[in-house]
Design a protein around this motif. Sequence first.
Motif, PDB file in Angstrom:
ATOM      1  N   ARG A  43       0.837  -1.205   0.000  1.00 24.30           N
ATOM      2  CA  ARG A  43       0.000   0.000   0.000  1.00 24.30           C
ATOM      3  C   ARG A  43       0.871   1.253   0.000  1.00 24.30           C
ATOM      4  O   ARG A  43       0.555   2.225  -0.695  1.00 24.30           O
ATOM      5  CB  ARG A  43      -0.939  -0.008   1.203  1.00 24.30           C
ATOM      6  N   LEU A  44       1.924   1.249   0.762  1.00 23.14           N
ATOM      7  CA  LEU A  44       2.875   2.356   0.715  1.00 23.14           C
ATOM      8  C   LEU A  44       3.524   2.424  -0.657  1.00 23.14           C
ATOM      9  O   LEU A  44       3.700   3.508  -1.226  1.00 23.14           O
ATOM     10  CB  LEU A  44       3.948   2.169   1.796  1.00 23.14           C
ATOM     11  N   GLY A  45       3.852   1.264  -1.215  1.00 18.47           N
ATOM     12  CA  GLY A  45       4.435   1.225  -2.556  1.00 18.47           C
ATOM     13  C   GLY A  45       3.513   1.820  -3.604  1.00 18.47           C
ATOM     14  O   GLY A  45       3.973   2.457  -4.554  1.00 18.47           O
ATOM     15  N   ALA A  46       2.203   1.623  -3.441  1.00 16.06           N
ATOM     16  CA  ALA A  46       1.239   2.180  -4.393  1.00 16.06           C
ATOM     17  C   ALA A  46       1.232   3.705  -4.335  1.00 16.06           C
ATOM     18  O   ALA A  46       1.175   4.381  -5.373  1.00 16.06           O
ATOM     19  CB  ALA A  46      -0.152   1.632  -4.104  1.00 16.06           C
ATOM     20  N   ILE A  47       1.302   4.279  -3.112  1.00 16.17           N
ATOM     21  CA  ILE A  47       1.341   5.738  -2.976  1.00 16.17           C
ATOM     22  C   ILE A  47       2.623   6.277  -3.607  1.00 16.17           C
ATOM     23  O   ILE A  47       2.603   7.262  -4.358  1.00 16.17           O
ATOM     24  CB  ILE A  47       1.250   6.148  -1.495  1.00 16.17           C
ATOM     25  N   PHE A  48       3.750   5.616  -3.303  1.00 16.92           N
ATOM     26  CA  PHE A  48       5.015   6.044  -3.884  1.00 16.92           C
ATOM     27  C   PHE A  48       4.992   5.894  -5.403  1.00 16.92           C
ATOM     28  O   PHE A  48       5.528   6.749  -6.127  1.00 16.92           O
ATOM     29  CB  PHE A  48       6.172   5.228  -3.298  1.00 16.92           C
ATOM     30  N   GLY A  49       4.367   4.828  -5.900  1.00 18.47           N
ATOM     31  CA  GLY A  49       4.287   4.611  -7.340  1.00 18.47           C
ATOM     32  C   GLY A  49       3.556   5.734  -8.050  1.00 18.47           C
ATOM     33  O   GLY A  49       3.935   6.125  -9.167  1.00 18.47           O
ATOM     34  N   CYS A  50       2.506   6.272  -7.420  1.00 17.72           N
ATOM     35  CA  CYS A  50       1.794   7.418  -8.004  1.00 17.72           C
ATOM     36  C   CYS A  50       2.728   8.615  -8.118  1.00 17.72           C
ATOM     37  O   CYS A  50       2.760   9.308  -9.148  1.00 17.72           O
ATOM     38  CB  CYS A  50       0.580   7.778  -7.149  1.00 17.72           C
ATOM     39  N   TRP A  51       3.490   8.873  -7.053  1.00 17.40           N
ATOM     40  CA  TRP A  51       4.458   9.978  -7.082  1.00 17.40           C
ATOM     41  C   TRP A  51       5.483   9.763  -8.193  1.00 17.40           C
ATOM     42  O   TRP A  51       5.798  10.679  -8.951  1.00 17.40           O
ATOM     43  CB  TRP A  51       5.170  10.071  -5.724  1.00 17.40           C
ATOM     44  N   LEU A  52       5.989   8.541  -8.318  1.00 15.01           N
ATOM     45  CA  LEU A  52       7.037   8.244  -9.292  1.00 15.01           C
ATOM     46  C   LEU A  52       6.526   8.395 -10.722  1.00 15.01           C
ATOM     47  O   LEU A  52       7.216   8.980 -11.587  1.00 15.01           O
ATOM     48  CB  LEU A  52       7.567   6.828  -9.068  1.00 15.01           C
ATOM     49  N   LEU A  53       5.332   7.899 -11.007  1.00 13.41           N
ATOM     50  CA  LEU A  53       4.785   8.024 -12.362  1.00 13.41           C
ATOM     51  C   LEU A  53       4.563   9.489 -12.740  1.00 13.41           C
ATOM     52  O   LEU A  53       4.798   9.880 -13.884  1.00 13.41           O
ATOM     53  CB  LEU A  53       3.472   7.243 -12.459  1.00 13.41           C
ATOM     54  N   ALA A  54       4.131  10.281 -11.765  1.00  9.90           N
ATOM     55  CA  ALA A  54       3.951  11.713 -12.040  1.00  9.90           C
ATOM     56  C   ALA A  54       5.286  12.382 -12.354  1.00  9.90           C
ATOM     57  O   ALA A  54       5.384  13.228 -13.246  1.00  9.90           O
ATOM     58  CB  ALA A  54       3.285  12.395 -10.848  1.00  9.90           C
ATOM     59  N   ARG A  55       6.343  11.980 -11.644  1.00  8.07           N
ATOM     60  CA  ARG A  55       7.668  12.562 -11.884  1.00  8.07           C
ATOM     61  C   ARG A  55       8.200  12.171 -13.260  1.00  8.07           C
ATOM     62  O   ARG A  55       8.836  12.981 -13.943  1.00  8.07           O
ATOM     63  CB  ARG A  55       8.658  12.122 -10.809  1.00  8.07           C
ATOM     64  N   ILE A  56       7.967  10.938 -13.663  1.00  4.03           N
ATOM     65  CA  ILE A  56       8.386  10.501 -14.999  1.00  4.03           C
ATOM     66  C   ILE A  56       7.667  11.321 -16.062  1.00  4.03           C
ATOM     67  O   ILE A  56       8.269  11.752 -17.053  1.00  4.03           O
ATOM     68  CB  ILE A  56       8.121   8.991 -15.179  1.00  4.03           C
ATOM     69  N   TRP A  82       6.461  14.361 -15.739  1.00  2.00           N
ATOM     70  CA  TRP A  82       6.989  15.728 -15.748  1.00  2.00           C
ATOM     71  C   TRP A  82       8.351  15.794 -16.410  1.00  2.00           C
ATOM     72  O   TRP A  82       8.678  16.787 -17.079  1.00  2.00           O
ATOM     73  CB  TRP A  82       7.048  16.286 -14.328  1.00  2.00           C
ATOM     74  N   ALA A  83       9.153  14.755 -16.260  1.00  2.00           N
ATOM     75  CA  ALA A  83      10.449  14.723 -16.953  1.00  2.00           C
ATOM     76  C   ALA A  83      10.224  14.702 -18.464  1.00  2.00           C
ATOM     77  O   ALA A  83      10.936  15.375 -19.224  1.00  2.00           O
ATOM     78  CB  ALA A  83      11.248  13.501 -16.513  1.00  2.00           C
ATOM     79  N   ALA A  84       9.221  13.933 -18.895  1.00  2.00           N
ATOM     80  CA  ALA A  84       8.898  13.885 -20.319  1.00  2.00           C
ATOM     81  C   ALA A  84       8.439  15.252 -20.824  1.00  2.00           C
ATOM     82  O   ALA A  84       8.801  15.684 -21.925  1.00  2.00           O
ATOM     83  CB  ALA A  84       7.820  12.834 -20.572  1.00  2.00           C
ATOM     84  N   LEU A  85       7.642  15.956 -20.010  1.00  2.00           N
ATOM     85  CA  LEU A  85       7.206  17.300 -20.390  1.00  2.00           C
ATOM     86  C   LEU A  85       8.401  18.247 -20.485  1.00  2.00           C
ATOM     87  O   LEU A  85       8.473  19.089 -21.377  1.00  2.00           O
ATOM     88  CB  LEU A  85       6.202  17.826 -19.363  1.00  2.00           C
ATOM     89  N   GLY A  86       9.353  18.112 -19.557  1.00  2.00           N
ATOM     90  CA  GLY A  86      10.532  18.961 -19.576  1.00  2.00           C
ATOM     91  C   GLY A  86      11.446  18.690 -20.748  1.00  2.00           C
ATOM     92  O   GLY A  86      12.076  19.602 -21.290  1.00  2.00           O
ATOM     93  N   LEU A  87      11.517  17.429 -21.163  1.00  2.00           N
ATOM     94  CA  LEU A  87      12.347  17.073 -22.313  1.00  2.00           C
ATOM     95  C   LEU A  87      11.688  17.448 -23.630  1.00  2.00           C
ATOM     96  O   LEU A  87      12.339  17.426 -24.677  1.00  2.00           O
ATOM     97  CB  LEU A  87      12.640  15.571 -22.291  1.00  2.00           C
ATOM     98  N   GLY A  88      10.395  17.781 -23.564  1.00  2.00           N
ATOM     99  CA  GLY A  88       9.676  18.151 -24.783  1.00  2.00           C
ATOM    100  C   GLY A  88       9.374  16.965 -25.659  1.00  2.00           C
ATOM    101  O   GLY A  88       9.327  17.091 -26.900  1.00  2.00           O
TER     102      GLY A  88
END
Length: 410
Positions: free
Chosen positions: A95-108, A110-116
């Motif tokens: 369950r903690l992993g699921a919360i962290f996974g949401c954070w991680l997917l959002a960061r990925i 945003w990295a894609a948005l930053g790379l254009g």
Amino acid sequence: MLQIQPPNKPLYSPHPILNLGFRIFFSGGAIFAILIMALWMFIFLGHTQINATQINPFYWHAHEMLYGYAMAIIAGFLLTAVKTWTGMMMPYGYRLGAIFGCWLLARIAWAALGLGLTAFPVWLAIAIIFDLLFMGLTAWVIIKAVMAVKQYKQMGIISKLVLLTIGNGLCYWGIFTADQDYLRIGVYLGLYLVMGIVLTIGRRVVPFFIERGLSFDSNQEVNVKNSRTLDVLSLGSFLIFMIADVFYPNPYLVSTSAFIVALVNFLRLIGWYHPRLWQKPLLWSLFVAFLGMCISFFLFALQPWLAFNHSIAVHALALSGVGMMTVAMMARVSLGHTGRSIHSPPKTLNFMFALMALAFVFRVVMPLIAPDAYLMWIMLAQSAWIGCFVLFCFSYLAILAKPRGDGLFG
């Protein structure tokens, strides 16, 4: 998502890093701090394809420093501390992993948005869904634990978490509607709400840590001073400053309220001071972080009249209140909650904290003294930030990934 374990059933997670929130979020946040700053260096120098008409690159950077890095550390701290405050078990394991996974997917995303990268709407949709899901789940499990034991004194923290979720939503609305003003409000609201959490938690834990740390060595009780009057003045003046700087940038109101915040917290800091704290990096780092925040608010008070760039004061606040404060808190919490002695920290700490202090000097002080070398100061500040977190990872990732030595779950 809140977990209440039957009394006879042992707690279990598939790996120690998922035992409590601080382990996975501090680890992920520290690694992210390195990668996202390295990516920002490339974006800042114009080496990526980010579309400035869709996302202002400076707001992209600010969003990920606040809603990416800072929120990871806040989540890790609160998903651990609320267990201590309320006695209610917080999410662990999958369950903690699921919360962290949401954070991680959002960061990925945003990295894609930053790379254009192509498929901008797809990456934006992934970021919106998982970022808001991460923040919503984090707020929900904390609210549920606090309400279960009727610990209403924590409502200040809860309200800031809810407002942070709204602030993040404003950022996404600004990107979705191509209205950069919503993005600006969401970013600045996020910064000041994070500072509100830092001031609230710092008021509780910094004097406590100083007293405990210095009393342990001397075998004599050390007491530092706190003042209810200063607490009220700090909260009231900071609220006025936040509203004024975000929504009503009147120079007189911003300057006056910022000066009061700076003065009140400087007086608070005098009451916490003890000369022996300089012998302990886990204490002087917290003290220097608060001092940096005081300097930051003095800069906000002066900025309308001396006409230096507003971002100088903003970065001063971010580097002291987000940078130094979170690193100092992570360094201590990671030892205490893994059953290790806080009185024998890694020998790298002085270097680690010194690098964050240098980042403050390069990003805030030197551009005021020698503005002609602005680009060089920015690059040096970014390098010092990365160096600080490289040392943190070198010193703490193994600690965060290993079981407690005493065999307890945590």
